[in-house]
Design a protein around this motif. Structure first.
Motif, PDB file in Angstrom:
ATOM      1  N   LEU A 178       0.832  -1.202   0.000  1.00 20.04           N
ATOM      2  CA  LEU A 178       0.000   0.000   0.000  1.00 20.04           C
ATOM      3  C   LEU A 178       0.864   1.248   0.000  1.00 20.04           C
ATOM      4  N   ALA A 179       0.388   2.260  -0.677  1.00 15.73           N
ATOM      5  CA  ALA A 179       1.044   3.566  -0.622  1.00 15.73           C
ATOM      6  C   ALA A 179       0.624   4.276   0.663  1.00 15.73           C
ATOM      7  N   VAL A 180       1.501   5.106   1.164  1.00 15.72           N
ATOM      8  CA  VAL A 180       1.186   5.881   2.368  1.00 15.72           C
ATOM      9  C   VAL A 180      -0.047   6.740   2.115  1.00 15.72           C
ATOM     10  N   THR A 181      -0.208   7.248   0.898  1.00 15.23           N
ATOM     11  CA  THR A 181      -1.380   8.084   0.592  1.00 15.23           C
ATOM     12  C   THR A 181      -2.682   7.293   0.727  1.00 15.23           C
ATOM     13  N   THR A 182      -2.637   6.015   0.397  1.00 12.37           N
ATOM     14  CA  THR A 182      -3.821   5.163   0.567  1.00 12.37           C
ATOM     15  C   THR A 182      -4.162   5.036   2.045  1.00 12.37           C
ATOM     16  N   VAL A 183      -3.149   4.801   2.865  1.00 13.79           N
ATOM     17  CA  VAL A 183      -3.365   4.673   4.312  1.00 13.79           C
ATOM     18  C   VAL A 183      -3.837   6.001   4.889  1.00 13.79           C
ATOM     19  N   LEU A 184      -3.301   7.114   4.392  1.00 16.20           N
ATOM     20  CA  LEU A 184      -3.773   8.433   4.839  1.00 16.20           C
ATOM     21  C   LEU A 184      -5.255   8.623   4.520  1.00 16.20           C
ATOM     22  N   THR A 185      -5.679   8.178   3.350  1.00 16.95           N
ATOM     23  CA  THR A 185      -7.096   8.274   2.987  1.00 16.95           C
ATOM     24  C   THR A 185      -7.952   7.460   3.943  1.00 16.95           C
ATOM     25  N   VAL A 186      -7.505   6.254   4.254  1.00 17.87           N
ATOM     26  CA  VAL A 186      -8.247   5.394   5.184  1.00 17.87           C
ATOM     27  C   VAL A 186      -8.287   6.033   6.570  1.00 17.87           C
ATOM     28  N   LEU A 187      -7.162   6.552   7.031  1.00 19.80           N
ATOM     29  CA  LEU A 187      -7.123   7.210   8.340  1.00 19.80           C
ATOM     30  C   LEU A 187      -8.047   8.421   8.382  1.00 19.80           C
ATOM     31  N   SER A 188      -8.087   9.169   7.295  1.00 15.42           N
ATOM     32  CA  SER A 188      -8.984  10.324   7.223  1.00 15.42           C
ATOM     33  C   SER A 188     -10.443   9.881   7.304  1.00 15.42           C
ATOM     34  N   ARG A 189     -10.768   8.802   6.615  1.00 16.13           N
ATOM     35  CA  ARG A 189     -12.127   8.257   6.661  1.00 16.13           C
ATOM     36  C   ARG A 189     -12.479   7.812   8.078  1.00 16.13           C
ATOM     37  N   LEU A 190     -11.539   7.125   8.714  1.00 16.18           N
ATOM     38  CA  LEU A 190     -11.778   6.665  10.084  1.00 16.18           C
ATOM     39  C   LEU A 190     -11.903   7.832  11.058  1.00 16.18           C
ATOM     40  N   GLU A 191     -11.153   8.898  10.799  1.00 18.54           N
ATOM     41  CA  GLU A 191     -11.265  10.101  11.635  1.00 18.54           C
ATOM     42  C   GLU A 191     -12.652  10.728  11.476  1.00 18.54           C
ATOM     43  N   SER A 192     -13.140  10.803  10.247  1.00 17.08           N
ATOM     44  CA  SER A 192     -14.467  11.402  10.026  1.00 17.08           C
ATOM     45  C   SER A 192     -15.582  10.554  10.644  1.00 17.08           C
ATOM     46  N   LYS A 193     -15.344   9.271  10.815  1.00 20.00           N
ATOM     47  CA  LYS A 193     -16.307   8.378  11.464  1.00 20.00           C
ATOM     48  C   LYS A 193     -16.182   8.396  12.985  1.00 20.00           C
ATOM     49  N   GLY A 194     -15.165   9.102  13.488  1.00 16.51           N
ATOM     50  CA  GLY A 194     -14.966   9.182  14.932  1.00 16.51           C
ATOM     51  C   GLY A 194     -14.265   7.982  15.525  1.00 16.51           C
ATOM     52  N   VAL A 195     -13.611   7.166  14.693  1.00 15.16           N
ATOM     53  CA  VAL A 195     -12.939   5.964  15.176  1.00 15.16           C
ATOM     54  C   VAL A 195     -11.498   6.267  15.582  1.00 15.16           C
ATOM     55  N   VAL A 196     -10.848   7.205  14.869  1.00 11.32           N
ATOM     56  CA  VAL A 196      -9.483   7.605  15.210  1.00 11.32           C
ATOM     57  C   VAL A 196      -9.438   9.114  15.395  1.00 11.32           C
ATOM     58  N   ARG A 197      -8.386   9.560  16.099  1.00 11.96           N
ATOM     59  CA  ARG A 197      -8.155  11.000  16.223  1.00 11.96           C
ATOM     60  C   ARG A 197      -6.756  11.301  15.698  1.00 11.96           C
ATOM     61  N   ARG A 198      -6.611  12.503  15.184  1.00 17.49           N
ATOM     62  CA  ARG A 198      -5.353  12.939  14.592  1.00 17.49           C
ATOM     63  C   ARG A 198      -4.787  14.078  15.427  1.00 17.49           C
ATOM     64  N   ALA A 199      -3.473  14.086  15.574  1.00 15.57           N
ATOM     65  CA  ALA A 199      -2.793  15.164  16.295  1.00 15.57           C
ATOM     66  C   ALA A 199      -1.532  15.535  15.529  1.00 15.57           C
TER      67      ALA A 199
END
Length: 115
Positions: free
Chosen positions: A36-57
């Motif tokens: 996987l490309a890091v950009t793909t994982v960033l997209t997934v993390l962003s999706r999970l953040e918008s769902k309230g599953v992860v937080r970003r700092a």
């Protein structure tokens, strides 16, 4: 191609299994066996953040990500959300209890006894 839900699950599993926040690059490296490309994982993390599953700092120039809650708490939240959609909660709970293993029944009894 990996399904969206499967990849989201794999990413959040990495976060649950790791103590402390992780960068997207670290998450990508922890997804062993996936090209996987890091950009793909960033997209997934962003999706999970918008769902309230992860937080970003912010951590210097990068961002770090961590799960908002633990695996068990997240599972319990999902169970409550599904139960809230039931037209007849009593019937839904009875059907659930009728479908679980004897070991799960004992775990439920212990949990109810502790309340």
């Amino acid at each position: 191609m990996v399904g969206r839900g499967e990849l989201e699950r794999a990413v959040v599993d990495v976060l649950w299994d790791t103590a402390g926040p992780m960068t997207a690059r670290a998450v990508t490296e922890a997804l062993v066996g996936r090209d996987l490309a890091v950009t793909t994982v960033l997209t997934v993390l962003s999706r999970l953040e918008s769902k309230g599953v992860v937080r970003r700092a912010r951590d210097g120039r990068a961002h770090t990500y961590e799960a908002v809650s633990g695996r068990e708490e997240h599972t319990a939240d999902l169970m409550r959300q599904v139960l809230d959609t039931a037209g007849d909660r009593d019937d839904a709970l009875a059907r659930f209890v009728g479908s679980v293993t004897p070991e799960d029944i004992e775990a439920l009894r212990r949990a109810l006894g502790e309340r």
